[in-house]
Design a protein around this motif. Sequence first.
Motif, PDB file in Angstrom:
ATOM      1  N   ILE A 148      -0.843   9.923   2.659  1.00 32.67           N
ATOM      2  CA  ILE A 148      -0.849   9.147   3.908  1.00 32.67           C
ATOM      3  C   ILE A 148      -2.266   9.059   4.475  1.00 32.67           C
ATOM      4  CG2 ILE A 148      -0.075   9.176   6.313  1.00 32.67           C
ATOM      5  CD1 ILE A 148       2.615  10.216   5.256  1.00 32.67           C
ATOM      6  N   GLY A 149      -3.025  10.159   4.367  1.00 36.79           N
ATOM      7  CA  GLY A 149      -4.418  10.125   4.810  1.00 36.79           C
ATOM      8  C   GLY A 149      -5.221   9.093   4.056  1.00 36.79           C
TER       9      GLY A 149
ATOM     10  N   LEU B  48       0.828  -1.204   0.000  1.00 34.62           N
ATOM     11  CA  LEU B  48       0.000   0.000   0.000  1.00 34.62           C
ATOM     12  C   LEU B  48       0.862   1.254   0.000  1.00 34.62           C
ATOM     13  CD1 LEU B  48      -2.832  -1.054   2.501  1.00 34.62           C
ATOM     14  CD2 LEU B  48      -2.935  -0.983   0.003  1.00 34.62           C
ATOM     15  N   TRP B  49       1.973   1.205   0.690  1.00 34.26           N
ATOM     16  CA  TRP B  49       2.912   2.349   0.731  1.00 34.26           C
ATOM     17  C   TRP B  49       3.368   2.697  -0.692  1.00 34.26           C
ATOM     18  CZ3 TRP B  49       4.324   5.476   4.716  1.00 34.26           C
ATOM     19  CH2 TRP B  49       5.475   6.251   4.609  1.00 34.26           C
ATOM     20  N   HIS B  50       3.702   1.667  -1.438  1.00 33.75           N
ATOM     21  CA  HIS B  50       4.146   1.897  -2.816  1.00 33.75           C
ATOM     22  C   HIS B  50       2.967   2.221  -3.728  1.00 33.75           C
ATOM     23  CE1 HIS B  50       8.224   0.968  -1.845  1.00 33.75           C
ATOM     24  NE2 HIS B  50       7.939  -0.284  -1.455  1.00 33.75           N
TER      25      HIS B  50
ATOM     26  N   SER C 134      11.186  -0.822  17.551  1.00 37.07           N
ATOM     27  CA  SER C 134      10.782  -0.369  16.219  1.00 37.07           C
ATOM     28  C   SER C 134      11.569  -1.093  15.133  1.00 37.07           C
ATOM     29  CB  SER C 134      10.988   1.140  16.105  1.00 37.07           C
ATOM     30  OG  SER C 134      12.313   1.481  16.436  1.00 37.07           O
ATOM     31  N   ARG C 135      10.925  -1.246  13.972  1.00 39.49           N
ATOM     32  CA  ARG C 135      11.597  -1.846  12.800  1.00 39.49           C
ATOM     33  C   ARG C 135      10.965  -1.266  11.533  1.00 39.49           C
ATOM     34  NH1 ARG C 135       8.446  -5.745  10.563  1.00 39.49           N
ATOM     35  NH2 ARG C 135       6.649  -6.347  11.840  1.00 39.49           N
ATOM     36  N   LEU C 136      11.708  -1.299  10.460  1.00 39.62           N
ATOM     37  CA  LEU C 136      11.296  -0.657   9.204  1.00 39.62           C
ATOM     38  C   LEU C 136      10.371  -1.565   8.394  1.00 39.62           C
ATOM     39  CD1 LEU C 136      11.859   1.925   7.473  1.00 39.62           C
ATOM     40  CD2 LEU C 136      13.533   0.530   6.225  1.00 39.62           C
ATOM     41  N   ILE C 137       9.305  -0.970   7.870  1.00 41.73           N
ATOM     42  CA  ILE C 137       8.432  -1.659   6.923  1.00 41.73           C
ATOM     43  C   ILE C 137       8.697  -1.138   5.512  1.00 41.73           C
ATOM     44  CG2 ILE C 137       6.043  -2.107   6.237  1.00 41.73           C
ATOM     45  CD1 ILE C 137       5.272  -1.767   9.177  1.00 41.73           C
ATOM     46  N   ALA C 138       8.751   0.183   5.393  1.00 39.27           N
ATOM     47  CA  ALA C 138       9.027   0.791   4.082  1.00 39.27           C
ATOM     48  C   ALA C 138       9.603   2.183   4.314  1.00 39.27           C
ATOM     49  CB  ALA C 138       7.752   0.861   3.246  1.00 39.27           C
ATOM     50  N   GLY C 139      10.299   2.699   3.318  1.00 39.10           N
ATOM     51  CA  GLY C 139      10.831   4.042   3.422  1.00 39.10           C
ATOM     52  C   GLY C 139      12.311   4.073   3.763  1.00 39.10           C
ATOM     53  N   SER C 140      12.725   5.151   4.407  1.00 37.66           N
ATOM     54  CA  SER C 140      14.144   5.416   4.643  1.00 37.66           C
ATOM     55  C   SER C 140      14.694   4.625   5.823  1.00 37.66           C
ATOM     56  CB  SER C 140      14.349   6.913   4.881  1.00 37.66           C
ATOM     57  OG  SER C 140      15.666   7.178   5.298  1.00 37.66           O
ATOM     58  N   GLU C 141      15.622   3.727   5.529  1.00 39.62           N
ATOM     59  CA  GLU C 141      16.256   2.942   6.598  1.00 39.62           C
ATOM     60  C   GLU C 141      17.171   3.814   7.439  1.00 39.62           C
ATOM     61  OE1 GLU C 141      18.875  -1.167   7.166  1.00 39.62           O
ATOM     62  OE2 GLU C 141      18.209  -0.534   5.172  1.00 39.62           O
TER      63      GLU C 141
END
Length: 894
Positions: free
Chosen positions: A132-133, A76-78, A173-180
């Motif tokens: 994002i909304g 969904l992010w992409h 916390s851990r990354l799902i998508a975006g800036s590592e």
Amino acid sequence: MTIELSQFDMMTMANAHLFYSVSPLNFSDNQITVPYIKQQLNAFQQWSITQFENNADIDDLVHLRSQFIDQLLERLWHYYQIPEQISSLFKKNRIALIAVGGYGRCELHPLSDIDILILSDNSLTKELEKQIGDLVRLLWDLHLDIGHSVRTLKTCLQEAKNDITIMTNLIESRLIAGSESLLKELQTQIFSDKIWPSPAFYRAKIKEQQERHQQYHSTTYNLEPDLKNSPGGLRDMQIIQWLAIRHFGGEFLQKIGHFDYLTPEEVEEFKACRKFLWRMRFALHCVINRYDNRLLFDRQLSIAKMLGYSGEGNAPVENMMHDYYRVAHNITELNQMLLQLFDESILKSYSQYKTYDIDEHFQSRDNLIDVKHNSVFTDDPVTILKLFYTLLLNPQITGLYSNTIRQLRSARRKLTYLLCEKPEARTLFMKIIKHPDAIKKAILPMHQYGILAVYIPGWQQISGMMQFDLFHAYTVDEHTIRLLLELDLLRSEDGKQKHPNSSMALAKLSKPELLIITGLFHDIGKGRHGDHSEIGAKLVESFCQLHELDAKDTDLIVWLVRYHLLMSVTAQNRDLQDPEVIREFVQLVKSKRRLQYLLCLTVADVCATNETLWNSWKQSLMRELYLTAKRSLDSGIHQIPEQRSIARQHKQQALAQLLAQNYDEQSIKHFWQSYRVDYFLRYTAEQIAWHVQLLLNHELNQTLVSINPNPYHGGTEIIIYSSDRPFLFAAACNALSMLNLSIHDALIITNKNGFALDTFIVLEPNGQVVPENRHQDIIQTLNKVLHQSVYKGVTIKPTKQRLRSFSVPTQVNFVSSINDTYMELIALDKPGLLACVGEVFAKLDLSLSSAKIATIGEHIEDLFILTDKHNKALDDNTCQKLRESIVLAIDSIN
């Protein structure tokens, strides 16, 4: 070291390399619709449940759900084309979608919250806010339990610094998508000493745990525990994880094992306990519709069957909960050990106290007792009793050191016999219970560390034993310990104010330690076939003889265990105005010594049953019975006055009170001419005087409803004066039920002129007297009902959800005397029940003179005193017809 669970191994069979074939990463743009994604989520849910029922490894299931949601969120992010970096006023603005909290640990149960953080360097552009909304709205439309926050890095760090809950969420916390790189910068800041350094984080989490435990009465053994938050629940495991991650970072169990905080066996035990609770929680989430972690009664059987427990009746629940309490107990011990070790070793919490020797076995370390040699308990198990006796002799010691707990657990599990079989252990036990601080300083920790189960015969059987009712709040063993703590409370200033008669009685006892033995055995016979009081009496007799108590003390303890319910049942379920009831009670008690011990035991027993059971009404009944019995024992059983003598005394006392207030004697006596002797017998002098004050100048052919401004026996007294007619009792009960008042006592008197003078003692549902601001509403409601020309029938409210899990067969029993009939009713506590019973009385043309109402959790045990229309006791045919009508009426209530 393994957990000793009857079905634990079967329920945690691993099904390695579990795999789900559908990946949300492969959803096409055309498939990004609410109906399609819902269909896929439901399909995954059903697949998970099927795998769970086939004993798939719970770790795989919990992590796979997290992975499935990861893939959905990443897709969904992409889909919404959110980049890793966006240009904003010539600056690069990083953005990341981050999993936090339990989701950050890759742990998702079917109804778990999915907590996400959308993190950016700077405030979002309007275009990005819209993207994002749209994403968040889609997640809501999918009915996912999303907990989301949108923060800049600076804001996030500031909020974490101000709020320990936010800090806790972020450390996993851990990354799902975006800036590592943005996530790494966040984690670097979070784990720096600028934001919650280890000592501050440790103290805050310890305080948080203590406050959480208090919400659950600081016990693992609630009958409806919360799998997540109760002591011994998942939160107690997670706090270890949070503290270790904050200090070490990385995978906490491996780190703990590396630093020797847990033995390899304890690490495996930790994992096994988590697996067990995860399976219970997964099953719970499968049988409910909304997020919750409470094992409520109406859910327990479904969960037990889903987990593979079998048997008739309540057996599946008993076995499941027995396993649960063992696991929760193990978690509590591991939690306590590790928190101590973190405090001492990880956080370098140097103590102001020095280590010093106590004797050849023990030393004091930071005011905690520690063994000097790790083999001390296995070399001589009697030393276990010496440990708790040493605690009593050294009041400066506040608890057990972590290594002592570890050695105690190991020795306890190796024992193949009961410690009471050793004469030296018995000598120590008797010394322990004679010490004034025995209960809190020795007996309580002996329970907490499982030592009572290896000392007292029969204790193992009641450890973690369920009680299937709404009357008890705790398991049998926990209730027993709380009874002892209530006895301890009687010696305190709070106890003296709350229970003055019991406190005075306890202070006069020559051997209060006998109450400790009595308390330990009073319910030990539960769960066996037969009367638990009789079984307990036999067990305690053997225990007393083994410990060489003299015959007099043994007889007292045996009698107390056998009759530990006598005072409570008599006070709550019998007519204390009946001299025959008092005579029967006193003949069983026989001595003031027994009476004093029984009072202390009974009050402690009631208060230890649940937090809300003791109220001013019960206190007044207990006080009345105790003082009446005490006077009878002082004067002699044969001096108990007869009914007419009591009635004369009440009449004379009421007259004296009224004359002192300048009422006319002739007017009073004229008013009393319309009342029979039973009126003066059943009402006290104060009530009779109050009635005269209300009615002497009232039109005696007119209805009157009034509420006594002064509580009567700790309850609110409502008087109804009205022409007698069928269904009067039913109508009044119905009205009081609709006002959400609990009726505890009813007294029904009809005078020679055909007017009823009925009294109801009521309380609010929380056990408190009715506040004065409700009085007028009650009076108006009752007046409205009493002026109705036609009885309109019972208004049935829906049965409470918690009651629907219980089945109580309706029982009607009769005891006839010369002039009237006592009817005992046992039934499920249903809305409108009293009014239904009153309808039956009216339809059969029966007269009710008194009702004693006792609600025992989910069921009622009520007593009604009845006569036929000729004021005679009921014959056998009428009793049979009444029984059938009552059962039919109650069973017909929805």
